[in-house]
Enzyme design. Structure first.
Site, PDB file in Angstrom:
ATOM      1  N   HIS A  76      84.841  82.599  23.635  1.00  0.00           N
ATOM      2  CA  HIS A  76      85.365  81.244  23.447  1.00  0.00           C
ATOM      3  C   HIS A  76      86.865  81.251  23.157  1.00  0.00           C
ATOM      4  O   HIS A  76      87.569  80.319  23.535  1.00  0.00           O
ATOM      5  CB  HIS A  76      84.584  80.469  22.379  1.00  0.00           C
ATOM      6  CG  HIS A  76      84.705  80.960  20.988  1.00  0.00           C
ATOM      7  ND1 HIS A  76      84.015  82.059  20.524  1.00  0.00           N
ATOM      8  CD2 HIS A  76      85.428  80.499  19.948  1.00  0.00           C
ATOM      9  CE1 HIS A  76      84.321  82.254  19.260  1.00  0.00           C
ATOM     10  NE2 HIS A  76      85.175  81.326  18.876  1.00  0.00           N
ATOM     11  N   ASN A 128      74.542  54.813  24.341  1.00  0.00           N
ATOM     12  CA  ASN A 128      74.108  53.433  24.170  1.00  0.00           C
ATOM     13  C   ASN A 128      75.218  52.606  23.524  1.00  0.00           C
ATOM     14  O   ASN A 128      75.996  53.113  22.720  1.00  0.00           O
ATOM     15  CB  ASN A 128      72.846  53.415  23.283  1.00  0.00           C
ATOM     16  CG  ASN A 128      72.421  52.014  22.926  1.00  0.00           C
ATOM     17  OD1 ASN A 128      72.892  51.454  21.931  1.00  0.00           O
ATOM     18  ND2 ASN A 128      71.556  51.437  23.730  1.00  0.00           N
ATOM     19  N   CYS A 161      68.788  53.101  29.035  1.00  0.00           N
ATOM     20  CA  CYS A 161      67.773  52.582  28.115  1.00  0.00           C
ATOM     21  C   CYS A 161      67.356  51.153  28.448  1.00  0.00           C
ATOM     22  O   CYS A 161      66.428  50.615  27.845  1.00  0.00           O
ATOM     23  CB  CYS A 161      68.294  52.652  26.683  1.00  0.00           C
ATOM     24  SG  CYS A 161      69.757  51.628  26.421  1.00  0.00           S
TER      25      CYS A 161
END
Length: 186
Positions: A76, A128, A161
Site C-alpha cells: 500500500h 441512499n 432501493c
C-alpha cells in the site's frame, strides 16, 4: 480519442450497488491512456468481481492490506507513492467516514493515509438519499474537503432501493470529464 497520458489513477471501489460502474470507468480511462490500478474493499467484491477490474485495468486488483507479494516493499505504501489521482468510486458512507477519521483497516483506507501530499484525492459518493443527506455523512464530507479531497457529487435519480432523490453515483462520462479537467487545469 485523446493522446495517451502517463498519469496513474488509483481507483478505490467500495461497497455500493454502483460498484459495477467501476468497470465502465476503468475501461474508459484505459482507452484514454491512463494507467489504472484498482483497490477494492471486501464489501465491493460482493457487487463486482476483482477479475473483471483486473482484466479491464490490465493490472492486479488489490484487496488485502496484509498481502505483500514483494517481500522488500510494502504494497500500500508503494502504490500510494505512485498515485497521481486517488479516486474513491463509488464512495460508500462507511468508507467516507473511515477516510474522514483516519482509519486504516483495509487496503483503501490504508493507502489513503499513505498518499503523498501532491496526490489528487477525489470521492464520488453513492448511497441512499437519507444516508447521503445525514448530518454525519455531510460532516464527514466537509472534513474530507478540509483535508484536500474533492467531491464529485451524486445525482438525483431513482435509487436501487426504490427511493427517488440525491445519492446516485454521478454518470461515468461526467466523472471522466472531471478527471480530464483536473489533469489539464492550468
Amino acid at each position: 480519442m485523446t493522446n495517451p497520458r502517463s498519469k496513474r489513477i488509483t481507483l478505490a471501489v467500495t461497497g455500493s450497488i454502483s460498484a459495477y460502474k467501476a468497470a465502465d470507468l476503468t475501461s474508459a480511462l484505459g482507452k484514454l491512456g491512463y494507467e489504472v490500478h484498482v483497490l477494492m474493499t471486501e464489501a465491493a467484491t460482493a457487487f463486482i468481481t476483482p477479475l473483471t477490474l483486473q482484466v479491464l485495468s490490465k493490472n492486479p486488483v488489490h484487496l488485502d492490506v496484509m498481502e505483500e507479494k514483494i517481500a522488500e516493499q510494502i504494497n500500500h505504501i508503494e502504490l500510494a507513492k505512485q498515485t497521481d489521482l486517488f479516486l474513491v468510486l463509488p464512495a460508500s458512507a462507511n468508507t467516507i467516514a473511515k477516510l474522514a477519521h483516519g482509519m486504516a483497516d483495509n487496503m483503501v483506507t490504508s493507502l489513503a493515509l499513505a498518499l503523498p501530499e501532491e496526490a489528487i484525492k477525489v470521492v464520488a459518493p453513492a448511497m441512499n438519499t437519507k444516508m447521503y443527506d445525514n448530518p454525519l455523512t455531510q460532516r464527514n464530507l466537509a472534513t474530507l474537503k478540509e483535508l484536500g479531497y474533492r467531491e464529485i457529487e451524486p445525482k438525483s435519480a431513482l435509487l436501487a432501493c426504490g427511493d427517488i432523490g440525491r445519492g446516485a453515483l454521478a454518470d461515468i462520462p461526467h466523472v471522466i470529464e472531471i478527471i480530464e479537467e483536473i489533469f489539464h487545469a492550468p
